[in-house]
Write a protein that holds these residues in place. Sequence first.
Motif, PDB file in Angstrom:
ATOM      1  N   ARG A  89       1.068  -1.260  -0.038  1.00 12.79           N
ATOM      2  CA  ARG A  89      -0.112  -0.039  -0.029  1.00 12.79           C
ATOM      3  C   ARG A  89       0.852   1.196  -0.060  1.00 12.79           C
ATOM      4  NH1 ARG A  89      -2.350  -0.368   6.054  1.00 12.79           N
ATOM      5  NH2 ARG A  89      -0.759   0.014   7.380  1.00 12.79           N
ATOM      6  N   GLN A  90       0.012   2.255  -0.607  1.00  8.79           N
ATOM      7  CA  GLN A  90       1.104   3.626  -0.297  1.00  8.79           C
ATOM      8  C   GLN A  90       0.147   4.811  -0.093  1.00  8.79           C
ATOM      9  OE1 GLN A  90       2.978   4.291  -4.263  1.00  8.79           O
ATOM     10  NE2 GLN A  90       4.216   5.994  -3.090  1.00  8.79           N
ATOM     11  N   ALA A  91       0.319   5.266   1.223  1.00 10.69           N
ATOM     12  CA  ALA A  91      -0.533   6.268   1.469  1.00 10.69           C
ATOM     13  C   ALA A  91      -0.017   7.698   1.088  1.00 10.69           C
ATOM     14  CB  ALA A  91      -0.426   6.336   3.031  1.00 10.69           C
ATOM     15  N   PRO A  92      -0.845   8.563   1.031  1.00 11.69           N
ATOM     16  CA  PRO A  92      -0.542  10.098   0.269  1.00 11.69           C
ATOM     17  C   PRO A  92       0.655  10.547   1.194  1.00 11.69           C
ATOM     18  CG  PRO A  92      -2.828  10.051   0.877  1.00 11.69           C
ATOM     19  CD  PRO A  92      -2.275   8.696   1.326  1.00 11.69           C
ATOM     20  N   GLY A  93       1.763  10.827   0.322  1.00 13.00           N
ATOM     21  CA  GLY A  93       3.078  11.367   0.739  1.00 13.00           C
ATOM     22  C   GLY A  93       4.027  10.585   1.324  1.00 13.00           C
ATOM     23  N   LYS A  94       3.673   8.904   1.251  1.00 15.16           N
ATOM     24  CA  LYS A  94       4.385   7.997   2.021  1.00 15.16           C
ATOM     25  C   LYS A  94       5.042   7.004   1.017  1.00 15.16           C
ATOM     26  CE  LYS A  94       2.400   8.391   6.473  1.00 15.16           C
ATOM     27  NZ  LYS A  94       1.748   7.618   7.709  1.00 15.16           N
ATOM     28  N   GLN A  95       6.029   6.332   1.243  1.00 13.12           N
ATOM     29  CA  GLN A  95       6.416   5.236   0.534  1.00 13.12           C
ATOM     30  C   GLN A  95       5.701   4.108   0.391  1.00 13.12           C
ATOM     31  OE1 GLN A  95      10.520   4.654   1.664  1.00 13.12           O
ATOM     32  NE2 GLN A  95      11.432   6.178   0.369  1.00 13.12           N
ATOM     33  N   ARG A  96       5.768   3.315  -0.563  1.00 14.43           N
ATOM     34  CA  ARG A  96       4.840   1.910  -0.735  1.00 14.43           C
ATOM     35  C   ARG A  96       5.516   1.190   0.226  1.00 14.43           C
ATOM     36  NH1 ARG A  96       3.476  -0.613  -6.448  1.00 14.43           N
ATOM     37  NH2 ARG A  96       3.002   1.354  -6.784  1.00 14.43           N
ATOM     38  N   GLU A  97       4.723   0.382   1.022  1.00 11.08           N
ATOM     39  CA  GLU A  97       5.015  -0.495   1.973  1.00 11.08           C
ATOM     40  C   GLU A  97       4.283  -1.891   1.938  1.00 11.08           C
ATOM     41  OE1 GLU A  97       3.964   0.299   6.070  1.00 11.08           O
ATOM     42  OE2 GLU A  97       1.877   0.953   5.761  1.00 11.08           O
ATOM     43  N   LEU A  98       5.186  -2.847   2.123  1.00 10.45           N
ATOM     44  CA  LEU A  98       4.468  -4.181   2.245  1.00 10.45           C
ATOM     45  C   LEU A  98       3.496  -4.230   3.433  1.00 10.45           C
ATOM     46  CD1 LEU A  98       4.767  -7.207   1.174  1.00 10.45           C
ATOM     47  CD2 LEU A  98       6.307  -7.591   3.158  1.00 10.45           C
ATOM     48  N   VAL A  99       2.211  -4.781   2.961  1.00 10.00           N
ATOM     49  CA  VAL A  99       1.328  -5.205   3.975  1.00 10.00           C
ATOM     50  C   VAL A  99       1.102  -6.525   4.424  1.00 10.00           C
ATOM     51  CG1 VAL A  99      -1.270  -5.029   4.390  1.00 10.00           C
ATOM     52  CG2 VAL A  99      -0.118  -3.252   2.926  1.00 10.00           C
ATOM     53  N   ALA A 100       1.140  -7.380   3.469  1.00  6.21           N
ATOM     54  CA  ALA A 100       1.001  -8.887   3.687  1.00  6.21           C
ATOM     55  C   ALA A 100       1.267  -9.772   2.336  1.00  6.21           C
ATOM     56  CB  ALA A 100      -0.440  -9.223   4.248  1.00  6.21           C
ATOM     57  N   THR A 101       1.962 -11.047   2.751  1.00  5.89           N
ATOM     58  CA  THR A 101       2.288 -11.973   1.707  1.00  5.89           C
ATOM     59  C   THR A 101       1.797 -13.139   2.047  1.00  5.89           C
ATOM     60  OG1 THR A 101       4.447 -12.245   2.620  1.00  5.89           O
ATOM     61  CG2 THR A 101       4.238 -10.680   0.889  1.00  5.89           C
ATOM     62  N   ILE A 102       1.608 -14.048   1.141  1.00  3.87           N
ATOM     63  CA  ILE A 102       1.297 -15.343   1.192  1.00  3.87           C
ATOM     64  C   ILE A 102       1.882 -16.306   0.108  1.00  3.87           C
ATOM     65  CG2 ILE A 102      -0.960 -15.009  -0.306  1.00  3.87           C
ATOM     66  CD1 ILE A 102      -2.314 -17.259   1.736  1.00  3.87           C
ATOM     67  N   THR A 103       2.390 -17.370   0.671  1.00  4.83           N
ATOM     68  CA  THR A 103       3.023 -18.320  -0.369  1.00  4.83           C
ATOM     69  C   THR A 103       2.262 -19.166  -0.875  1.00  4.83           C
ATOM     70  OG1 THR A 103       3.449 -20.142   1.361  1.00  4.83           O
ATOM     71  CG2 THR A 103       5.172 -18.263   1.038  1.00  4.83           C
TER      72      THR A 103
ATOM     73  N   ASP B 138      -4.809   3.543   7.752  1.00  4.08           N
ATOM     74  CA  ASP B 138      -5.050   2.305   6.636  1.00  4.08           C
ATOM     75  C   ASP B 138      -5.398   2.861   5.348  1.00  4.08           C
ATOM     76  OD1 ASP B 138      -6.307   0.266   9.195  1.00  4.08           O
ATOM     77  OD2 ASP B 138      -4.460   0.191   8.395  1.00  4.08           O
ATOM     78  N   THR B 139      -5.577   4.524   5.338  1.00  2.00           N
ATOM     79  CA  THR B 139      -5.918   5.014   3.904  1.00  2.00           C
ATOM     80  C   THR B 139      -4.793   4.958   3.083  1.00  2.00           C
ATOM     81  OG1 THR B 139      -7.669   6.412   5.090  1.00  2.00           O
ATOM     82  CG2 THR B 139      -6.774   7.179   3.007  1.00  2.00           C
ATOM     83  N   ALA B 140      -4.956   4.349   1.974  1.00  2.00           N
ATOM     84  CA  ALA B 140      -3.897   4.212   0.857  1.00  2.00           C
ATOM     85  C   ALA B 140      -4.624   3.550  -0.328  1.00  2.00           C
ATOM     86  CB  ALA B 140      -2.902   3.405   1.432  1.00  2.00           C
TER      87      ALA B 140
END
Length: 120
Positions: free
Chosen positions: A37-51, A88-90
């Motif tokens: 996810r990427q919130a306004p003015g912020k860097q993209r970040e990992l939220v969750a992954t699944i194999t 969590d807005t993004a």
Amino acid sequence: VQLVESGGGLVQSGGSLTLSCAASGIIFRINAMGWHRQAPGKQRELVATITSRGSTNYTDSVKGRFTITRDNTKKTVYLQMSSLKSDDTAVYYCYAAVMPTYFTDYGDYWGKGTLVTVSS
């Protein structure tokens, strides 16, 4: 390979929302899938992954509130979000590590994103 997200929208603080992401196109195998996810003015970040076997990983800020699942037969990954906060807005982006054919290597593919807005 195309990834198409759906399910974003406006929700009140404390509410719930479920995102979906379906992969289509020439796909031999999918390994990891997940959400950033990427919130306004912020860097993209990992939220969750699944194999592909169902092992999951979450960023600390969403643990206990978000659940990632996948349906391998539908080539779809889901993100169930509850107890949503304004933080969590993004724009939420789906990704997948895809091997398009037996003869090609895995590559990372991304969706165009879906906006989640949490109102306080």
